[in-house]
Structure formats: structure tokens, C-alpha cells
Scaffold this active site. Sequence first.
Site, PDB file in Angstrom:
ATOM      1  N   HIS A 127      37.937  14.259 174.671  1.00 18.61           N
ATOM      2  CA  HIS A 127      38.664  15.383 174.062  1.00 18.61           C
ATOM      3  C   HIS A 127      39.608  14.900 172.959  1.00 18.61           C
ATOM      4  CE1 HIS A 127      37.988  17.454 178.211  1.00 18.61           C
ATOM      5  NE2 HIS A 127      36.897  17.435 177.478  1.00 18.61           N
ATOM      6  N   HIS A 157      33.282  24.741 174.634  1.00 19.82           N
ATOM      7  CA  HIS A 157      33.722  23.430 175.105  1.00 19.82           C
ATOM      8  C   HIS A 157      32.615  22.389 174.971  1.00 19.82           C
ATOM      9  CE1 HIS A 157      36.159  20.444 177.055  1.00 19.82           C
ATOM     10  NE2 HIS A 157      35.052  20.061 177.673  1.00 19.82           N
ATOM     11  N   ASP A 159      32.907  18.834 173.025  1.00 22.37           N
ATOM     12  CA  ASP A 159      32.441  17.533 173.517  1.00 22.37           C
ATOM     13  C   ASP A 159      31.524  16.851 172.501  1.00 22.37           C
ATOM     14  OD1 ASP A 159      33.769  17.558 175.956  1.00 22.37           O
ATOM     15  OD2 ASP A 159      32.080  18.400 177.063  1.00 22.37           O
ATOM     16  N   HIS A 177      27.161  14.697 177.176  1.00 22.60           N
ATOM     17  CA  HIS A 177      27.666  13.453 176.592  1.00 22.60           C
ATOM     18  C   HIS A 177      26.573  12.398 176.431  1.00 22.60           C
ATOM     19  CE1 HIS A 177      31.799  14.724 176.678  1.00 22.60           C
ATOM     20  NE2 HIS A 177      31.791  14.911 177.977  1.00 22.60           N
TER      21      HIS A 177
END
EC number: 3.5.1.108
Length: 305
Positions: free
Chosen positions: A79, A238, A242, A265
Site C-alpha cells: 500500500h 482496492h 494493489d 499480487h
Amino acid sequence: MIKQRTLKRIVQATGVGLHTGKKVTLTMRPAPANTGVIYRRTDLNPPVDFPADAKSVRDTMLCTCLVNEHDVRISTVEHLNAALAGLGIDNIIIEVDAPEIPIMDGSASPFVFLLLDAGIEELNTSKKFLRIKETVRVEEGDKWAEMTPYNGFSLDFTIDFNHPAIDSSTQRYCLDFSAEAFVRQISRARTFGFMRDIEYLQSKGLCLGGSFDCAIVVDDYRVLNEDGLRFEDEFVRHKMLDAIGDLFMCGYNIIGAFTAFKSGHALNNKLLQAVLAQESAWELTTFEDEAEMPLAFRAPSTVMA
């Protein structure tokens, strides 16, 4: 000349570690041109540096880690890395007295606030951008992510969660990136998780900092946070946050278009490494004339002030 950026002054904050649940002090320092983004653990003697680098990334169930050749790691960098990408900060030293960056509220917004409070300083050195020249795509089962040439930075992200709290109309989000768009539309989107998963992990001594203060928490039917969502499509926003942080692990703002379906990720990092491995697919570029630079990377006064 479009110049590299760092901070005007040192800024410090405290928060809680997602893994340990313990207090973490975060200190962010200005750095000279061409330093890059350096994460530093000061709880070790001597302190250990972790340059932001695509090949150092390890994905875990809970966060993104940077791991060095001695298997020493620093966790939960994603973040803060997104906030650096959003504001186009090229050079910075980030110190923590713990094995992880504090989770704060589960979004990038507290980091944006701290960075803007420190102020952004331009250095008398050309800023380098990574320009995508060829399409690169990676797949894992039905998940995929790709980069294509584009004179700017755009993101198109789709999630696919079968959950009553996540309406089908809120599972795709598109953004034509700018610092202002990132701050207003992406930075406040929080991470999310299932209550049953958090309870299970905490029973095993993991995720001890996980709470309603740092995540959207859902059960099988609804969002459990008293204040609800910040955006009706906060979940997919969100995931885009990421991705912005993951792609900035190359150390440069990217000029290109990112499109993804159910990526996370690990797949974002796999895409970045695939791009970097294909030398014909990218080039580093600078801009001597601001008029030639894509609008995406012109810092608006509302953000730079």
C-alpha cells in the site's frame, strides 16, 4: 525537463503491524537522485536495506514481502508502494523498527497524507519512465494480466467474487491514471477479508493486527464494518490499488495500459517480471519538454501543494 521527485523533509508516524499486532514506527526520508525506493529495517543490527525490485518480491497469503539473498524479509509494503507510485516519488528511504510496514487503515490514504505533509521536492535530474512497446500477457488458469502500449497509464481491472455484498455491477473498474485521480478515486480503498479467515489466522498467532480498523470485513452475507463501504465498488478499487503498487516495484512510473482479470499480487509481479525479461517490450525514456509528457504524469497543484 521532467525531474525526479523526493520528499522535502523527514516525516514519521506510528501504526500497528498486520502480522504481529505490535506498534511500528515508520520514518520516511528524502533521498538523492537515482537512489530509488529503499525499504530499511532498523530493528536489525546492522540495519538491512531492501531496494524495491520486482525480483525481490514474495507474495504471501496476507501481504507482499521483499526478501533479500539471506532470506531476511520486510512485509506489507504494497500500500505504501502504491502511494509512492500515485505521487510519482522516485527517491525515498523508508525505515521501520519492525519486520513490516504498519497496515494503517488498510488503504494507501494515510501514506498519501504523510507524503504530502512532508512535501514533494523536485531534483535536478531527469525522471525516467518505463514505456511499454509490445504487448506482454501472463495467465494462470482463468486469471490473466497484460500490459499493452499506450501513451499514458490506464488500468482496467475485473474481479469475480460470488458474494452477496459484492454486486456484479461493481466488479470492474477503469482508470485513466493521474496523481489526482489516484488520490481521489483509488487511495482510500481498503483491503478486505473474511471474518472466518481472520479468526482462524489469529487462532494460529497470525494476522494479530487484523481488525475492523484496517480492513473491510465480510461474513458469508454482508459487510460487517459499522460504517460500511467508502465506495460501492471499493473491493475492485482496492485490487487496482494493489496493482499500482505491484507494478511500481520496477522503480519507474509505467507508460502503458494494464488490463487484468482476477489478478493478485503474485500474477501482477509475474507480469512485471515477464515485461522486464522481454527487452524488446520496453524502454526507459525521459522528457526534456513537459509538453511531450503524457497527461497522466503531470502533477496537479492540488496534489503537489
